[in-house]
Design an enzyme around this catalytic site. Structure first.
Site, PDB file in Angstrom:
ATOM      1  N   HIS A 123      -4.654  82.752 -50.106  1.00 24.24           N
ATOM      2  CA  HIS A 123      -5.698  81.876 -49.551  1.00 24.24           C
ATOM      3  C   HIS A 123      -6.684  82.658 -48.710  1.00 24.24           C
ATOM      4  O   HIS A 123      -6.404  83.771 -48.285  1.00 24.24           O
ATOM      5  CB  HIS A 123      -5.102  80.719 -48.736  1.00 24.24           C
ATOM      6  CG  HIS A 123      -4.297  81.123 -47.534  1.00 24.24           C
ATOM      7  ND1 HIS A 123      -2.939  81.301 -47.575  1.00 24.24           N
ATOM      8  CD2 HIS A 123      -4.662  81.395 -46.256  1.00 24.24           C
ATOM      9  CE1 HIS A 123      -2.489  81.644 -46.370  1.00 24.24           C
ATOM     10  NE2 HIS A 123      -3.521  81.723 -45.546  1.00 24.24           N
TER      11      HIS A 123
ATOM     12  N   HIS B 254      -9.115  84.885 -41.735  1.00 23.97           N
ATOM     13  CA  HIS B 254      -8.233  85.880 -42.359  1.00 23.97           C
ATOM     14  C   HIS B 254      -8.149  85.609 -43.857  1.00 23.97           C
ATOM     15  O   HIS B 254      -8.551  84.546 -44.330  1.00 23.97           O
ATOM     16  CB  HIS B 254      -6.829  85.889 -41.728  1.00 23.97           C
ATOM     17  CG  HIS B 254      -6.026  84.630 -41.899  1.00 23.97           C
ATOM     18  ND1 HIS B 254      -5.989  83.626 -40.976  1.00 23.97           N
ATOM     19  CD2 HIS B 254      -5.208  84.217 -42.911  1.00 23.97           C
ATOM     20  CE1 HIS B 254      -5.189  82.655 -41.389  1.00 23.97           C
ATOM     21  NE2 HIS B 254      -4.706  82.986 -42.569  1.00 23.97           N
TER      22      HIS B 254
ATOM     23  N   GLU C 188      -3.218  88.512 -43.657  1.00 32.99           N
ATOM     24  CA  GLU C 188      -1.914  87.868 -43.640  1.00 32.99           C
ATOM     25  C   GLU C 188      -1.205  88.245 -44.932  1.00 32.99           C
ATOM     26  O   GLU C 188      -1.820  88.249 -46.007  1.00 32.99           O
ATOM     27  CB  GLU C 188      -2.101  86.343 -43.567  1.00 32.99           C
ATOM     28  CG  GLU C 188      -0.792  85.554 -43.578  1.00 32.99           C
ATOM     29  CD  GLU C 188      -1.010  84.037 -43.495  1.00 32.99           C
ATOM     30  OE1 GLU C 188      -2.110  83.561 -43.813  1.00 32.99           O
ATOM     31  OE2 GLU C 188      -0.055  83.343 -43.121  1.00 32.99           O
TER      32      GLU C 188
HETATM   33 CO    CO Z   1      -3.155  81.843 -43.525  1.00 32.93          CO
END
Ligand code: CO
Length: 132
Positions: free
Chosen positions: A7, A79, A128
């Site tokens: 994502h 992020h 991440e």
């Molecule tokens: Co995230």
């Protein structure tokens, strides 16, 4: 080591307004708001054919995205999340290269272990990693 883009996360000042915009103006499949007290955010996932968008709004006074929104009051990309097959192996491999791994793996919004890498080691982008 890294696999699919899981994502892209966007910090937003108004989660309901952002969700309505993605649903209405962009015609996206928008999920429900999920409070994540362990991470200091409320999250809404938007499912796209090839990845997801994660809308983030601060939850609580100690939210880790509070400062980001103070610097970027209208919101911004916070992020990006890549999948890895094994979070602990990824952590060890990254530490061996000198990359700064932020904390220990935690369970993320999808119920899988995640960890974060310092943006200064990755071209200004907070990364991440999520165990696939
Ligand atoms: Co995230």
């Amino acid at each position: 080591m890294i696999g699919r883009l899981n994502h892209v996360a966007i910090a937003v000042p108004d989660l309901a307004a952002a969700a309505a915009q993605y649903r209405g103006a962009l015609g996206a499949e928008v999920g429900d708001a999920l409070p994540q007290p362990d991470h200091g955010v409320t999250v809404i996932f938007i499912t796209l054919p090839n990845t997801k968008i994660e809308l983030l709004q601060p939850l609580g006074d100690a939210s880790p995205i509070k400062g980001f929104l103070e610097k970027n009051p209208s919101g911004g990309i916070h992020h990006i999340c890549y999948e890895v097959p094994d979070i602990l192996a990824a952590r060890d491999q990254l530490k061996a290269t000198g990359a700064r791994v932020l904390g220990e793996p935690k369970i993320g919004a999808h119920g899988r272990p995640v960890l974060f890498l310092h943006p200064r080691d990755f071209n200004g982008c907070l990364i991440e990693l999520e165990q696939a």
